[in-house]
Write a protein that holds these residues in place. Structure first.
Motif, PDB file in Angstrom:
ATOM      1  N   ALA A  18     -22.057  16.343  40.488  1.00 46.69           N
ATOM      2  CA  ALA A  18     -21.917  16.755  39.087  1.00 46.69           C
ATOM      3  C   ALA A  18     -22.887  17.851  38.689  1.00 46.69           C
ATOM      4  O   ALA A  18     -22.756  18.438  37.619  1.00 46.69           O
ATOM      5  N   GLN A  63     -15.328  22.836  34.376  1.00 47.38           N
ATOM      6  CA  GLN A  63     -15.975  21.526  34.342  1.00 47.38           C
ATOM      7  C   GLN A  63     -15.051  20.472  33.748  1.00 47.38           C
ATOM      8  O   GLN A  63     -14.985  19.344  34.245  1.00 47.38           O
ATOM      9  N   ALA A  64     -14.317  20.833  32.706  1.00 49.28           N
ATOM     10  CA  ALA A  64     -13.372  19.890  32.110  1.00 49.28           C
ATOM     11  C   ALA A  64     -12.308  19.469  33.120  1.00 49.28           C
ATOM     12  O   ALA A  64     -11.930  18.282  33.195  1.00 49.28           O
ATOM     13  N   ILE A 124     -12.621  19.460  36.413  1.00 51.08           N
ATOM     14  CA  ILE A 124     -13.237  18.634  37.445  1.00 51.08           C
ATOM     15  C   ILE A 124     -13.424  17.205  36.958  1.00 51.08           C
ATOM     16  O   ILE A 124     -13.133  16.235  37.677  1.00 51.08           O
ATOM     17  N   GLU A 125     -13.906  17.044  35.733  1.00 47.47           N
ATOM     18  CA  GLU A 125     -14.115  15.697  35.195  1.00 47.47           C
ATOM     19  C   GLU A 125     -12.791  14.945  35.089  1.00 47.47           C
ATOM     20  O   GLU A 125     -12.710  13.750  35.394  1.00 47.47           O
ATOM     21  N   TRP A 126     -11.732  15.635  34.676  1.00 51.95           N
ATOM     22  CA  TRP A 126     -10.406  15.024  34.614  1.00 51.95           C
ATOM     23  C   TRP A 126      -9.927  14.655  36.016  1.00 51.95           C
ATOM     24  O   TRP A 126      -9.376  13.574  36.242  1.00 51.95           O
ATOM     25  N   ARG A 171     -11.686  13.952  38.738  1.00 51.97           N
ATOM     26  CA  ARG A 171     -12.417  12.812  39.311  1.00 51.97           C
ATOM     27  C   ARG A 171     -11.711  11.496  39.001  1.00 51.97           C
ATOM     28  O   ARG A 171     -11.652  10.590  39.839  1.00 51.97           O
ATOM     29  N   GLY A 172     -11.181  11.402  37.796  1.00 52.96           N
ATOM     30  CA  GLY A 172     -10.525  10.167  37.394  1.00 52.96           C
ATOM     31  C   GLY A 172      -9.149   9.974  37.992  1.00 52.96           C
ATOM     32  O   GLY A 172      -8.576   8.880  37.886  1.00 52.96           O
ATOM     33  N   ARG A 199     -11.453  11.316  47.428  1.00 50.70           N
ATOM     34  CA  ARG A 199     -12.767  11.889  47.124  1.00 50.70           C
ATOM     35  C   ARG A 199     -13.632  11.979  48.382  1.00 50.70           C
ATOM     36  O   ARG A 199     -14.339  12.969  48.588  1.00 50.70           O
TER      37      ARG A 199
END
Length: 246
Positions: free
Chosen positions: A73, A82-83, A85-87, A89-90, A97
């Motif tokens: 992170a 970044q938005a 990537i965060e989406w 990850r979920g 991963r």
């Protein structure tokens, strides 16, 4: 052997699927993926699973900065990236991963080096934007041909035996003979998010016997790719720029 070399897929299922189909129709015998399988686009599960399957059947894949960001992170990115990537990850499974995290930063095979950014310090994610950038990358390896992505703009650099370096912009569909008296750095553009003003997906075919490299542009279903990005709630700009090729 015909090698199909892809980079910066960026979770764009429509673009990657179209490129794979086109490459196979042209007789591609081996697949190379230069990283950034995820990021920006709305189909990370499909693209990672597809690359995992390709690797299981003999493809080579290396890790890009967006792939690394899934597990790290602290990597610096703009707000839109970044938005995404965060989406992402979920959306990915633990196995997906782990696959991304364990990809190597570079792979050398025969006289070719595959890396996402450039060869001197792959983990620093430097862009190849100038002849001096290209010279640094070429000097860092013994490979005759280095393939990279990261910048999303296709370019081709060559260095003479005396160290003189030059570049030119490749034309899609035109085979370029890679002289064995020179060393080469091929920047391949992007499958999933081109930024050279041409929205068509970009990859390359290398004929290892003839020594010819061809940059290939493939139109794909932009509307579906963009619609999926918007439906996922990702930044709208990530959809808009697909049409612009910027």
């Amino acid at each position: 052997m015909l090698l199909a070399v892809f980079t910066d897929i960026h979770a764009n299922r429509q673009a990657f699927g179209a490129c794979l189909d086109f490459a196979r129709a042209r007789g591609a015998e081996r697949i190379i993926c230069l990283g950034d399988v995820v990021g920006y686009g709305a189909d990370p599960e499909w693209t990672v699973e597809k690359v995992m399957d390709l690797v299981e059947h003999g493809a080579i894949a290396v890790r890009g900065n967006h792939d690394s960001a899934i597990g790290t992170a602290t990597l610096s990115m703009n707000a839109e990236a970044q938005a995404a990537i965060e989406w992402t990850r979920g959306r990915l499974s633990a196995a997906q991963r782990r696959f991304l995290a364990e990809l190597p930063l570079a792979v050398q095979e025969d006289d070719r080096l595959y890396v996402h950014s450039e060869a001197s310090h792959p983990a620093k994610w430097r862009y190849v934007q100038t002849t001096s950038d290209a010279a640094r990358s070429i000097a860092a390896t013994t490979a005759r041909i280095t393939f990279c992505g990261h910048i999303h703009v296709p370019a081709l650099y060559h260095m003479s035996a005396t160290g003189k370096i030059a570049s030119f912009e490749p034309v899609g569909g035109v085979e370029i003979p890679l002289s064995r008296h020179r060393r080469w750095l091929a920047v391949l553009g992007a499958v999933g998010q081109p930024r050279d003003g041409n929205p068509a997906a970009c990859y390359a075919i290398l004929d290892t016997e003839r020594g010819g490299l061809t940059y290939v542009r493939v139109p794909y279903d932009l509307d579906t790719a963009a619609r999926k990005i918007r439906a996922a709630g990702l930044p709208p700009r990530l959809a808009d720029r697909l049409y612009e090729g910027r």
